[in-house]
Design an enzyme around this catalytic site. Sequence first.
Site, PDB file in Angstrom:
ATOM      1  CG  HIS A 221      -1.674   3.944   8.055  1.00  0.00           C
ATOM      2  ND1 HIS A 221      -1.210   3.241   8.239  1.00  0.00           N
ATOM      3  CD2 HIS A 221      -0.701   3.527   6.954  1.00  0.00           C
ATOM      4  CE1 HIS A 221      -1.316   2.145   7.430  1.00  0.00           C
ATOM      5  NE2 HIS A 221      -0.685   2.623   6.514  1.00  0.00           N
TER       6      HIS A 221
ATOM      7  CG  ASP B 299      -0.287  -0.483   2.519  1.00  0.00           C
ATOM      8  OD1 ASP B 299       0.472  -0.877   2.835  1.00  0.00           O
ATOM      9  OD2 ASP B 299      -0.209   0.243   3.549  1.00  0.00           O
ATOM     10  CG  HIS B 300       2.628   2.302   2.394  1.00  0.00           C
ATOM     11  ND1 HIS B 300       3.315   3.378   3.687  1.00  0.00           N
ATOM     12  CD2 HIS B 300       2.724   1.297   3.198  1.00  0.00           C
ATOM     13  CE1 HIS B 300       2.357   3.142   5.031  1.00  0.00           C
ATOM     14  NE2 HIS B 300       1.900   2.126   4.720  1.00  0.00           N
TER      15      HIS B 300
ATOM     16  CG  ASP C 132       1.857   1.896   8.617  1.00  0.00           C
ATOM     17  OD1 ASP C 132       2.212   2.963   7.913  1.00  0.00           O
ATOM     18  OD2 ASP C 132       1.900   0.423   7.609  1.00  0.00           O
TER      19      ASP C 132
END
Lengths: 306, 306
Positions: free
Chosen positions: A270, A67-68, A212
């Site tokens: 996020h 996702d990053h 994250d």
Amino acid sequence: MNSLRIVFLGTGAAVPSRDRSLPSLAIQADGRILLFDVGEGAQHRMLQAGLSPLKVVAVFITHLHGDHVFGLPGLLQTMAMMGREEPLTIYGPPGLKGFVEAALELSSRSPSNPRFKVKLILGEDLRYDSEDYVVESFPVEHSPGSLGYVFRERDKPGRVNLDRLRKLGLEPGPYLRVLKGGRPVRVSGKLVKPEDVLGPPRRGRVVVYTGDTLPSERVVEVSRGADVLIHEATFTHELADEAHEKGHATAKEAAETALEAGVSLLILTHISARYRDPSQLYVEASRIFPFTLVAHDLMFLALRLS
Amino acid sequence: MNSLRIVFLGTGAAVPSRDRSLPSLAIQADGRILLFDVGEGAQHRMLQAGLSPLKVVAVFITHLHGDHVFGLPGLLQTMAMMGREEPLTIYGPPGLKGFVEAALELSSRSPSNPRFKVKLILGEDLRYDSEDYVVESFPVEHSPGSLGYVFRERDKPGRVNLDRLRKLGLEPGPYLRVLKGGRPVRVSGKLVKPEDVLGPPRRGRVVVYTGDTLPSERVVEVSRGADVLIHEATFTHELADEAHEKGHATAKEAAETALEAGVSLLILTHISARYRDPSQLYVEASRIFPFTLVAHDLMFLALRLS
């Protein structure tokens, strides 16, 4: 450097939701763009935000979860289609190499075979230097090798103190540039040092992006006195167990970090797709740290020079 | 199979525009989804269209230009996050392997390590068979190994002719299912063959998707009598030279192909970002072939069984 903007391109987590695309944010400094994480759809959001892929000078990837990073291939291809020639540097954890190379291999089949070079600088202790600012990585606690980044504008020379100037019998003139550059200068036969006529240096702006992470003492240290702390807050605290199991922080924990570090502003990002309405996250964090915002896609923020 | 829908997820070309995402379309047959090309942002559009990644049974890639494949990594990752267990088959040209493997390698680092198998069936002559329909590839003229795909619903048994049934002294009953399955059956001691009571078989629906291609005789052959021809039309004909140089067709050429093949409906897609207003493409094509639509993102079409 005067103009400094933060643009949130994707503020979701793991999977896109109707309102939030995947993680990506831009710091725009005097028109140049630094991109932090490039989730799928980042280039679509850049288009919507009016940010040109040609203005991106460096990309910083926090960690290797899809996702990053899955927006990187398309962004590189679009840069090629736009005829980019300026090289691009991508910073991130070592495992990024295979994926970027596979994407470039596909792009090389296309009529838009890139004419620009992609330079990968991969590791655990990264630093990007420009004339006006520095970006440094710092380790966070998520997956092995996960990084956060701190953007530090270089300190600016102090403002000219006109009173002191007059006391020395001087008028403003081009020699002030030399003093602002930190060097003494001889004016009308008199040696003038920067500290004689300039106020104290003005502190450069500091923006911290955690990527994250679990709540982390390291984030507190790096963020002491920062202007903006962009902290992940995937869940509210009632889901703390799930958050920690997955290597994430809660809104409450992000706020505690901001409070301890004494930042000026906390921005939560996020955000899990389960929060259609992010007010729960806001309420939880702002009870602890009042200067809190919950990011949304395409939100932007202009930072004043202190 | 009764319900058959085509959903346009991305109708742009090369780079996203404000209105058009990158190439991807879904054929939804009785709730299951076949995806054709997966440009970046396809999963975002699926979310907007209400199509679940868990319902995708097969993916068909036309060729290896990034705008047609860079949405695959994110889609696979989201399938993993959603806990998909059913295997997924991806059809496409051979060069796809490295890119998909690099993406899966990254995904395997994530807590959402896929539990489902991805099977790659790569080549130049591909065929997917299900009980109700077949998808076959055919070569097109774009980059080496570029494919188009034709979706053919299997022919349906004819409808029951109640007059003939009564003339044979029969009443409707469960035995009709056996006849519809193509086999004779003994009813009240009498041997009844399918052709005794059923009308002519009903032709299955046919949808052709060209992917990127120059105007091509092969597309005409494959599309003869098709219900829907989804043809690329990157440019209008005044840019024919640029179109051909880049391996693309113009709206006029797509219409000529549709006319020659005698399809029921032509849908233009893969529209260059230069056309904010697609009416030029529509006017150019519909002068030649009146049953023309220009696709837009999230447009859908339900096809009636003939």
